[in-house]
Design an enzyme around this catalytic site. Structure first.
Site, mmCIF file in Angstrom:
data_model
loop_
_atom_site.group_PDB
_atom_site.id
_atom_site.type_symbol
_atom_site.label_atom_id
_atom_site.label_comp_id
_atom_site.label_asym_id
_atom_site.label_seq_id
_atom_site.Cartn_x
_atom_site.Cartn_y
_atom_site.Cartn_z
ATOM 1 N N SER A 113 -17.409 8.649 -25.490
ATOM 2 C CA SER A 113 -17.912 7.576 -24.631
ATOM 3 C C SER A 113 -16.882 7.073 -23.635
ATOM 4 O O SER A 113 -16.378 7.836 -22.824
ATOM 5 C CB SER A 113 -18.444 6.446 -25.496
ATOM 6 O OG SER A 113 -19.155 5.530 -24.705
ATOM 7 N N HIS A 114 -16.499 5.784 -23.742
ATOM 8 C CA HIS A 114 -15.614 5.179 -22.756
ATOM 9 C C HIS A 114 -14.148 5.520 -23.008
ATOM 10 O O HIS A 114 -13.296 5.180 -22.196
ATOM 11 C CB HIS A 114 -15.778 3.660 -22.800
ATOM 12 C CG HIS A 114 -15.539 3.101 -24.169
ATOM 13 N ND1 HIS A 114 -16.420 3.302 -25.204
ATOM 14 C CD2 HIS A 114 -14.507 2.412 -24.694
ATOM 15 C CE1 HIS A 114 -15.939 2.719 -26.302
ATOM 16 N NE2 HIS A 114 -14.775 2.172 -26.014
ATOM 17 N N ASP A 277 -20.394 4.801 -17.820
ATOM 18 C CA ASP A 277 -19.264 5.237 -18.651
ATOM 19 C C ASP A 277 -19.277 6.746 -18.891
ATOM 20 O O ASP A 277 -20.098 7.470 -18.326
ATOM 21 C CB ASP A 277 -19.235 4.467 -19.974
ATOM 22 C CG ASP A 277 -20.327 4.914 -20.924
ATOM 23 O OD1 ASP A 277 -21.379 5.370 -20.437
ATOM 24 O OD2 ASP A 277 -20.128 4.820 -22.151
ATOM 25 N N ASP A 279 -20.260 8.862 -21.184
ATOM 26 C CA ASP A 279 -21.460 9.590 -21.609
ATOM 27 C C ASP A 279 -22.740 9.018 -21.014
ATOM 28 O O ASP A 279 -23.842 9.412 -21.416
ATOM 29 C CB ASP A 279 -21.539 9.624 -23.143
ATOM 30 C CG ASP A 279 -21.618 8.241 -23.763
ATOM 31 O OD1 ASP A 279 -21.091 7.283 -23.167
ATOM 32 O OD2 ASP A 279 -22.220 8.107 -24.845
ATOM 33 N N ASP A 281 -24.209 6.024 -21.079
ATOM 34 C CA ASP A 281 -25.106 5.063 -21.736
ATOM 35 C C ASP A 281 -24.801 3.611 -21.367
ATOM 36 O O ASP A 281 -25.539 2.719 -21.735
ATOM 37 C CB ASP A 281 -25.135 5.260 -23.264
ATOM 38 C CG ASP A 281 -23.776 5.134 -23.918
ATOM 39 O OD1 ASP A 281 -22.780 4.875 -23.204
ATOM 40 O OD2 ASP A 281 -23.704 5.315 -25.154
ATOM 41 N N ARG A 282 -23.705 3.364 -20.629
ATOM 42 C CA ARG A 282 -23.410 1.977 -20.258
ATOM 43 C C ARG A 282 -23.473 1.796 -18.761
ATOM 44 O O ARG A 282 -23.423 2.750 -17.994
ATOM 45 C CB ARG A 282 -22.005 1.629 -20.698
ATOM 46 C CG ARG A 282 -21.813 1.914 -22.138
ATOM 47 C CD ARG A 282 -21.080 0.800 -22.737
ATOM 48 N NE ARG A 282 -20.201 1.308 -23.736
ATOM 49 C CZ ARG A 282 -19.048 0.753 -24.023
ATOM 50 N NH1 ARG A 282 -18.611 -0.256 -23.288
ATOM 51 N NH2 ARG A 282 -18.322 1.226 -24.985
ATOM 52 N N LYS A 376 -28.643 3.275 -25.535
ATOM 53 C CA LYS A 376 -28.497 2.492 -24.330
ATOM 54 C C LYS A 376 -28.467 3.450 -23.153
ATOM 55 O O LYS A 376 -28.221 4.638 -23.324
ATOM 56 C CB LYS A 376 -27.262 1.608 -24.388
ATOM 57 C CG LYS A 376 -25.993 2.267 -24.872
ATOM 58 C CD LYS A 376 -24.973 1.198 -25.249
ATOM 59 C CE LYS A 376 -23.609 1.784 -25.577
ATOM 60 N NZ LYS A 376 -23.489 2.225 -26.963
HETATM 61 C C1 VG1 Z 1 -17.769 -0.651 -28.561
HETATM 62 C C2 VG1 Z 1 -18.622 -1.789 -28.032
HETATM 63 C C3 VG1 Z 1 -20.000 -1.728 -28.666
HETATM 64 C C4 VG1 Z 1 -20.614 -0.348 -28.404
HETATM 65 C C5 VG1 Z 1 -19.679 0.740 -28.905
HETATM 66 C C6 VG1 Z 1 -20.185 2.126 -28.584
HETATM 67 O O1 VG1 Z 1 -17.630 -0.783 -29.953
HETATM 68 O O2 VG1 Z 1 -18.034 -3.034 -28.302
HETATM 69 O O3 VG1 Z 1 -20.806 -2.749 -28.125
HETATM 70 O O4 VG1 Z 1 -21.850 -0.235 -29.063
HETATM 71 O O5 VG1 Z 1 -18.402 0.592 -28.288
HETATM 72 O O6 VG1 Z 1 -20.428 2.245 -27.212
HETATM 73 P P1 VG1 Z 1 -16.335 -1.424 -30.656
HETATM 74 O O7 VG1 Z 1 -16.554 -1.237 -32.123
HETATM 75 O O8 VG1 Z 1 -15.143 -0.694 -30.106
HETATM 76 O O9 VG1 Z 1 -16.330 -2.862 -30.251
HETATM 77 V V1 VG1 Z 1 -20.244 3.730 -26.420
HETATM 78 O O10 VG1 Z 1 -20.615 3.517 -24.848
HETATM 79 O O11 VG1 Z 1 -18.973 4.248 -27.137
HETATM 80 O O12 VG1 Z 1 -21.449 4.747 -27.060
HETATM 81 CO CO CO Z 2 -20.978 5.311 -23.940
#
Ligand code: VG1
Ligand code: CO
Length: 543
Positions: A113-114, A277, A279, A281-282, A376
């Site tokens: 993801s990010h 982001d 992947d 989804d954000r 998302k």
């Molecule tokens: C973070 C965000 C959370 C989100 C998660 C996965 O998690 O705070 O809101 O659902 O990333 O998003 P954490 O545990 O680091 O706070 V993504 O875009 O990685 O699929």
């Molecule tokens: Co993501």
């Protein structure tokens, strides 16, 4: 082609949960490591023989190699069909859609993801179930237990499959179906939104800048915004996915998408800016001269969704993650619909969406989505905003001011302390939890505690209980602070401090958020003793 069996490498450390397994790329690349996790997925889902699975990822370094390994292991396992995005690319929401549309048994998504990508950065793999959403805890726990038992894995000894063109290939008895990663997703968006209205707005000179951050949404945004909707060529920037995302963090917030924010604050700014982001989804939404917090964005989308074809019948209910601001609660109250607060992570929304209890949900971390998929969805949020603007014929700033005037404003910020010593972070949380029982009525930085709890979620659909989901402290007068440790980092611990204060006074709706929250920020410090526990005097990232 022979199936061969090799010794696998055990997976240690943090239990893979919400977002699957995330580790340093080199850890994943160690012979037998990725393979251990994939073999554990087969075992955790009760075997994959005869099943149809979806496969794709965000294109980060090792995406291509991992996809080949997974295909050869699927062939050895007796999987019937794998539907894979061309070049092993699929955004997370597109993968969710294909699982649902094709009635697949599940899917494997390659992404962290990010988190940044590259040989010295992060890699990840997660499993989604047949509803298209992240596997629920029962499944991720079964996969985790299996990782501890898997000693060997089976793989077909075969050359790589050509994934560069759509069409069907064979790998032993496995059918590998390569599909265009964008088409089905873009068709879905066209069914939900009034493309003609958005196209007309662009034709009238409305200018948009979408920053794909060198991540997976580039091809999706190009096809949809510039292709199908006629936005000016060049409206999508950083549109070519790169294995290292161009060296940045593909995290759509004012820190990592600072260039876009600067462009939107300039005198000749476009009308609308957005970013997504790694992947896809954000999302981040920025108007000309105004940044929209994700919590506010969720509230605006909920308040205006009925203006758009896919949601014209209204919303069944809404949901937010517990740390997300209560701006959407005010909208739900006005609309007379239910509002749920779930633990952080998208999987908790899945049950509510499947049960038809909510239509739109979102998180403060810039994730918003609806019942159209079970993830998302960054571009979906961008298109919903654009459709709303096309109907309301107002600027982003005008929409926000009208929203605050009607519902009040929820000043909101998240302060992140990254790569902290894991023991010190755990001690800070433990010390807080130990004092929760005696906090009521106590004063911190001039604010008096009304309630203090270690958040536990009781799922109204399946009755399951998830405990320890963050410390939530509400003050008299409606301010709130939440402390929790991140579950997605790969280095040390990340402490997230979520700060919120509601403001209804019409004369005080346009303050700087950090100033408006100054008292809540100092209450958080005196509550948790962040500096004392960690030696950190300021957060690394403020969003
Ligand atoms: C973070 C965000 C959370 C989100 C998660 C996965 O998690 O705070 O809101 O659902 O990333 O998003 P954490 O545990 O680091 O706070 V993504 O875009 O990685 O699929
Ligand atoms: Co993501």
């Amino acid at each position: 082609m022979p199936v061969v069996t090799h010794k696998s490498v055990p997976i240690e450390g943090q239990k893979p949960g919400t977002s699957g397994l995330r580790k340093k790329t080199r850890v994943f690349m160690a012979p037998g490591y990725l393979e251990n996790f994939v073999q554990a997925i087969w075992s955790g889902i009760g075997g994959a023989a005869g099943k149809t699975l979806v496969l794709g990822g965000d294109g980060r370094f090792f995406n291509d190699r991992a996809a080949q390994t997974i295909l050869k292991m699927a062939a050895a396992e007796g999987v019937a069909r794998v539907i894979v995005g061309q070049d092993a690319i699929l955004s997370t929401p597109a993968a969710s859609h294909i699982i649902r549309q094709r009635g697949a048994d599940g899917g494997l998504i390659l992404s962290a993801s990010h988190n940044p990508g590259g040989p010295d950065e992060d890699f990840g793999l997660k499993y989604n179930t047949a509803n298209g959403g992240p596997a629920p805890e029962a499944v991720t726990d079964a996969i985790w237990r299996a990782t501890l038992e898997v000693a060997a894995y089976s793989i077909l000894d075969a050359p790589d499959v050509d994934l560069s063109q759509p069409g069907e290939r064979r790998l032993g008895a496995l059918v590998v179906e390569v599909v265009d990663p964008v088409e089905a997703y873009a068709d879905l968006m066209e069914r939900l939104f009034d493309f003609a209205a958005i196209r007309a707005m662009f034709a009238d000179g409305f200018r948009v800048c979408f920053d794909a951050m060198h991540a997976v949404t580039g091809p999706y945004a190009r096809e949809i915004l510039e292709g199908r909707l006629g936005a000016a060529p060049g409206s999508v920037i950083n549109a070519t996915p790169l294995p290292d995302f161009g060296g940045g963090h593909p995290d759509p917030n004012p820190v990592w998408a600072a260039d876009l924010v600067a462009r939107m604050m300039a005198p000749d700014a476009p009308d609308f800016g957005a970013a997504s982001d790694g992947d896809g989804d954000r999302n981040m939404i920025v108007g000309r001269g105004i940044y929209v917090t994700p919590s506010d964005s969720l509230a605006v989308l909920a308040a205006n969704a009925h203006l758009v074809p896919g949601y014209a019948a209204g919303l069944r209910g809404v949901a937010r993650s517990m740390p997300t601001s209560r701006a959407v609660d005010a909208v739900a109250e006005a609309l007379g619909i239910g509002c749920h607060a779930t633990p952080t992570g998208w999987k908790f929304f899945g049950n509510l969406l499947d049960a038809g209890q909510v239509t739109i949900c979102g998180e403060e971390s810039a994730g918003t989505g609806s019942d159209h998929v079970r993830e998302k969805d960054g571009l979906w949020a961008v298109l919903l905003w654009l459709n709303i603007l096309a109907v309301r014929r107002q600027s982003v700033a005008e929409v926000m001011q009208a929203h605050w005037a009607r519902f009040g404003r929820h000043y909101y910020s998240r302060h992140d302390y990254e790569a902290m010593d894991a023991t010190a972070a755990a001690q800070l949380m433990d010390a807080l939890k130990a004092r929760l029982g005696n906090m009521r009525g106590a004063e911190f930085g001039g604010l008096v505690v009304a309630t203090a709890e270690d958040f536990a979620y009781h799922d109204p659909v399946d009755g399951s209980v998830s405990r320890g989901q963050g410390v939530q402290i509400c003050f008299d007068g409606g301010a709130r602070v939440v402390f929790r440790l991140s579950g997605t980092g790969t280095e040390g611990a990340t402490l997230r401090v979520y700060l919120e204060r509601a403001e209804a006074d019409p004369a005080r709706l346009l303050q700087d958020p950090q100033q408006a929250l100054a008292q809540v920020i100092s209450a958080a410090e005196s509550l948790a003793g962040i500096a004392r526990h960690t030696g950190r005097h300021a957060p690394d990232v403020i969003t």
